[in-house]
Design a protein around this motif. Sequence first.
Motif, PDB file in Angstrom:
ATOM      1  N   MET A   1     -39.543  -0.275  13.650  1.00  0.00           N
ATOM      2  CA  MET A   1     -40.025  -1.195  14.022  1.00  0.00           C
ATOM      3  C   MET A   1     -40.883  -1.317  14.400  1.00  0.00           C
ATOM      4  N   LEU A   2     -40.243  -1.480  15.950  1.00  0.00           N
ATOM      5  CA  LEU A   2     -41.524  -2.166  16.996  1.00  0.00           C
ATOM      6  C   LEU A   2     -42.154  -0.949  17.254  1.00  0.00           C
ATOM      7  N   ASP A   3     -41.928   0.650  16.466  1.00  0.00           N
ATOM      8  CA  ASP A   3     -43.175   1.273  16.878  1.00  0.00           C
ATOM      9  C   ASP A   3     -43.713   1.823  15.839  1.00  0.00           C
ATOM     10  N   LEU A   4     -43.332   1.659  14.468  1.00  0.00           N
ATOM     11  CA  LEU A   4     -44.592   2.004  13.735  1.00  0.00           C
ATOM     12  C   LEU A   4     -45.413   0.665  13.446  1.00  0.00           C
ATOM     13  N   ASP A   5     -45.046  -0.723  13.759  1.00  0.00           N
ATOM     14  CA  ASP A   5     -46.217  -1.887  13.138  1.00  0.00           C
ATOM     15  C   ASP A   5     -45.467  -3.030  13.904  1.00  0.00           C
ATOM     16  N   PRO A   6     -46.179  -3.348  15.563  1.00  0.00           N
ATOM     17  CA  PRO A   6     -45.552  -3.717  16.668  1.00  0.00           C
ATOM     18  C   PRO A   6     -46.392  -5.249  15.763  1.00  0.00           C
ATOM     19  N   GLU A   7     -46.821  -5.720  15.035  1.00  0.00           N
ATOM     20  CA  GLU A   7     -47.588  -6.017  14.751  1.00  0.00           C
ATOM     21  C   GLU A   7     -47.145  -7.193  13.683  1.00  0.00           C
ATOM     22  N   PHE A   8     -46.305  -6.679  12.985  1.00  0.00           N
ATOM     23  CA  PHE A   8     -45.404  -7.280  11.812  1.00  0.00           C
ATOM     24  C   PHE A   8     -44.255  -7.392  12.619  1.00  0.00           C
ATOM     25  N   LEU A   9     -43.768  -6.476  13.098  1.00  0.00           N
ATOM     26  CA  LEU A   9     -41.986  -7.380  13.873  1.00  0.00           C
ATOM     27  C   LEU A   9     -42.876  -8.654  15.139  1.00  0.00           C
ATOM     28  N   ASP A  10     -43.445  -8.829  15.748  1.00  0.00           N
ATOM     29  CA  ASP A  10     -44.404 -10.427  16.279  1.00  0.00           C
ATOM     30  C   ASP A  10     -44.638 -11.343  14.603  1.00  0.00           C
ATOM     31  N   LYS A  11     -44.629 -10.935  13.908  1.00  0.00           N
ATOM     32  CA  LYS A  11     -45.148 -12.225  12.795  1.00  0.00           C
ATOM     33  C   LYS A  11     -44.121 -12.342  12.395  1.00  0.00           C
ATOM     34  N   TYR A  12     -42.526 -10.891  11.992  1.00  0.00           N
ATOM     35  CA  TYR A  12     -41.359 -11.584  11.801  1.00  0.00           C
ATOM     36  C   TYR A  12     -40.451 -12.467  13.103  1.00  0.00           C
ATOM     37  N   ALA A  13     -40.959 -12.083  13.636  1.00  0.00           N
ATOM     38  CA  ALA A  13     -39.917 -12.664  15.023  1.00  0.00           C
ATOM     39  C   ALA A  13     -40.132 -14.563  14.307  1.00  0.00           C
ATOM     40  N   ASP A  14     -41.399 -14.410  14.735  1.00  0.00           N
ATOM     41  CA  ASP A  14     -42.260 -15.231  14.579  1.00  0.00           C
ATOM     42  C   ASP A  14     -41.316 -16.624  13.475  1.00  0.00           C
ATOM     43  N   LEU A  15     -41.709 -16.117  12.230  1.00  0.00           N
ATOM     44  CA  LEU A  15     -40.845 -16.295  10.721  1.00  0.00           C
ATOM     45  C   LEU A  15     -39.366 -16.577  11.582  1.00  0.00           C
ATOM     46  N   ALA A  16     -38.436 -15.797  11.502  1.00  0.00           N
ATOM     47  CA  ALA A  16     -37.150 -15.829  11.665  1.00  0.00           C
ATOM     48  C   ALA A  16     -36.668 -17.241  12.908  1.00  0.00           C
ATOM     49  N   ALA A  17     -37.977 -17.036  13.763  1.00  0.00           N
ATOM     50  CA  ALA A  17     -37.914 -18.438  15.132  1.00  0.00           C
ATOM     51  C   ALA A  17     -38.083 -19.734  14.298  1.00  0.00           C
ATOM     52  N   VAL A  18     -38.661 -20.455  13.085  1.00  0.00           N
ATOM     53  CA  VAL A  18     -38.663 -21.252  13.483  1.00  0.00           C
ATOM     54  C   VAL A  18     -37.120 -22.314  12.742  1.00  0.00           C
ATOM     55  N   PRO A  19     -36.343 -21.776  12.151  1.00  0.00           N
ATOM     56  CA  PRO A  19     -35.119 -23.340  12.083  1.00  0.00           C
ATOM     57  C   PRO A  19     -35.072 -23.130  13.623  1.00  0.00           C
ATOM     58  N   ASP A  20     -34.884 -21.992  14.358  1.00  0.00           N
ATOM     59  CA  ASP A  20     -34.704 -22.555  15.980  1.00  0.00           C
ATOM     60  C   ASP A  20     -35.704 -23.418  16.805  1.00  0.00           C
ATOM     61  N   ARG A  21     -36.720 -23.442  16.661  1.00  0.00           N
ATOM     62  CA  ARG A  21     -37.507 -24.055  17.055  1.00  0.00           C
ATOM     63  C   ARG A  21     -37.347 -25.109  16.369  1.00  0.00           C
ATOM     64  N   ARG A  22     -37.105 -25.924  15.674  1.00  0.00           N
ATOM     65  CA  ARG A  22     -37.251 -26.866  14.355  1.00  0.00           C
ATOM     66  C   ARG A  22     -36.004 -28.120  14.852  1.00  0.00           C
ATOM     67  N   GLY A  23     -34.842 -26.598  14.459  1.00  0.00           N
ATOM     68  CA  GLY A  23     -33.121 -26.964  15.093  1.00  0.00           C
ATOM     69  C   GLY A  23     -32.616 -28.825  14.513  1.00  0.00           C
ATOM     70  N   ALA A  24     -33.074 -28.384  12.765  1.00  0.00           N
ATOM     71  CA  ALA A  24     -32.321 -29.733  12.743  1.00  0.00           C
ATOM     72  C   ALA A  24     -30.738 -29.157  12.249  1.00  0.00           C
ATOM     73  N   LEU A  25     -30.206 -28.021  11.947  1.00  0.00           N
ATOM     74  CA  LEU A  25     -28.877 -27.656  12.119  1.00  0.00           C
ATOM     75  C   LEU A  25     -28.556 -27.910  13.594  1.00  0.00           C
ATOM     76  N   PRO A  26     -27.383 -27.731  14.287  1.00  0.00           N
ATOM     77  CA  PRO A  26     -26.469 -27.618  15.461  1.00  0.00           C
ATOM     78  C   PRO A  26     -26.593 -25.488  15.297  1.00  0.00           C
ATOM     79  N   GLU A  27     -26.783 -25.329  16.652  1.00  0.00           N
ATOM     80  CA  GLU A  27     -27.213 -23.659  17.022  1.00  0.00           C
ATOM     81  C   GLU A  27     -25.879 -23.271  16.401  1.00  0.00           C
ATOM     82  N   LYS A  28     -24.766 -23.019  16.025  1.00  0.00           N
ATOM     83  CA  LYS A  28     -23.380 -22.612  15.525  1.00  0.00           C
ATOM     84  C   LYS A  28     -23.830 -22.684  13.770  1.00  0.00           C
ATOM     85  N   VAL A  29     -24.068 -23.688  13.643  1.00  0.00           N
ATOM     86  CA  VAL A  29     -23.848 -24.279  12.309  1.00  0.00           C
ATOM     87  C   VAL A  29     -25.389 -22.849  11.827  1.00  0.00           C
ATOM     88  N   ARG A  30     -26.066 -22.684  12.693  1.00  0.00           N
ATOM     89  CA  ARG A  30     -27.977 -21.405  11.895  1.00  0.00           C
ATOM     90  C   ARG A  30     -26.828 -20.152  12.161  1.00  0.00           C
TER      91      ARG A  30
END
Length: 227
Positions: A1-30
């Motif tokens: 993914m990084l080789d083929l489309d690094p921008e897409f991977l970057d946007k996915y990483a940002d999407l997947a990290a939203v719950p971690d940034r907000r942190g409504a759930l404890p880390e282990k529950v996530r």
Amino acid sequence: MLDLDPEFLDKYADLAAVPDRRGALPEKVRHFIRLAVAANSTHLYLPPVRGHIRRALDAGATPQELMEVLECCATLGIHAMNIGVPILVEVLEEAGVRSGASELTEYQERLKAEFTANRGYWHSFWDEILELAPEFFDAYTEFSSVPWKTGTLEPKVKEFIYIAFDTAATHLYTSGLRLHLQNAVGYGATAEELIEVMEIASTLGIHGLLEAAPILQEESGGRDERA
């Protein structure tokens, strides 16, 4: 993914990290939610399972808690009955074989009371299963109640697990999703926590790319070499 489309991977990483940034759930529950999305039987995407388990342990989860997550996921199979039995009832009534619900026996009434006590709720979609397959319902009650009688996760977290695999794109079991959302709210879950469960489940689509991108790279690389 990084080789083929690094921008897409970057946007996915940002999407997947939203719950971690907000942190409504404890880390282990996530990590429990991510494990439930990957390890339930309608998806069963094994590559990330070890990582989710490892990161949950690193975040303070116990093996017992993680086993309980997997036990909750194992109840998904009952949805064959939740979907199938009402259709069977319709077919029987159309054929004139059935004219309506039968009165519950003493055994069936006891099973209903035990399920309600063990699982903390009753829903009308259990009625016809209890009527037509009481022995199976009895065994399922014992099977599904293990995490509720001997487990260590708080009730709303168990509901989060059910919500995660019911709302996942590979299952989309909407009647169960509504029920478990209601149960979770009853156990004190907040809107922020419930949204976070669904945010985590919604990243499931990347698994197709994780499998297909290496094949694309391999095939396209081979063509370059032949050219």
